[in-house]
Design an enzyme around this catalytic site. Structure first.
Site, PDB file in Angstrom:
ATOM      1  N   HIS A   9       1.182 -41.803-129.976  1.00 13.94           N
ATOM      2  CA  HIS A   9       2.587 -41.840-129.565  1.00 13.94           C
ATOM      3  C   HIS A   9       2.858 -40.867-128.428  1.00 13.94           C
ATOM      4  CE1 HIS A   9       2.840 -43.747-133.483  1.00 13.94           C
ATOM      5  NE2 HIS A   9       4.016 -44.215-133.111  1.00 13.94           N
ATOM      6  N   SER A  10       1.978 -39.918-128.260  1.00 17.93           N
ATOM      7  CA  SER A  10       2.140 -38.871-127.251  1.00 17.93           C
ATOM      8  C   SER A  10       1.073 -39.003-126.165  1.00 17.93           C
ATOM      9  CB  SER A  10       2.007 -37.494-127.926  1.00 17.93           C
ATOM     10  OG  SER A  10       1.814 -36.486-126.973  1.00 17.93           O
TER      11      SER A  10
END
Length: 134
Positions: A9-10
């Site tokens: 997600h990052s």
């Protein structure tokens, strides 16, 4: 050589895990990050995964490693889409590892750098979940 794609997600996390896996895989392994959404924020992007797979694919297959939740779903969606695009329904040599992100990426990169096949690289990634830290 089998390639790896780190899905998170990052963007920063995916890049960091990819960097660590490449360094500990003796620098020979091809490890591409696919982190964040298309705008650079938190999230996942199938387009980023597609680009990372294309960059990582050396012809011997690609192992996807995903952090959690929607990144796992995005990886599965990519594999399903790739299977639909192939005339014979085969997944195109792209598999999702059921593995911890960091430990799995490092184990897989080490095996890929040694020239192992797709099944062995996948097995190395997945065996990382069995290693206890205490």
């Amino acid at each position: 050589m089998v390639g790896l794609v780190v899905i998170s997600h990052s963007r920063i996390l995916a890049e960091g895990v990819a960097e660590l896996a490449r360094a500990l895989g003796v620098g020979k392994a091809v490890v591409e990050p696919a982190g964040g959404d298309a705008d650079g924020g938190f999230g996942t992007s199938i387009d980023l995964v597609e680009r990372a797979v294309a960059a990582a694919d050396g012809g011997d297959g690609v192992v996807l490693l995903a952090d959690l939740g929607s990144s796992v779903l995005t990886a599965k969606m990519y594999i399903e889409d790739a299977a639909e695009d192939d005339e014979d329904g085969v997944q195109g040599g792209v598999v999702l590892a059921d593995a911890p992100l960091v430990e799995g990426a490092v184990a897989a990169a080490s095996m890929a750098a040694a020239g192992a096949d797709l099944a062995a690289v996948l097995a190395a990634a997945e065996s990382a979940r069995d290693h206890r830290k205490s």
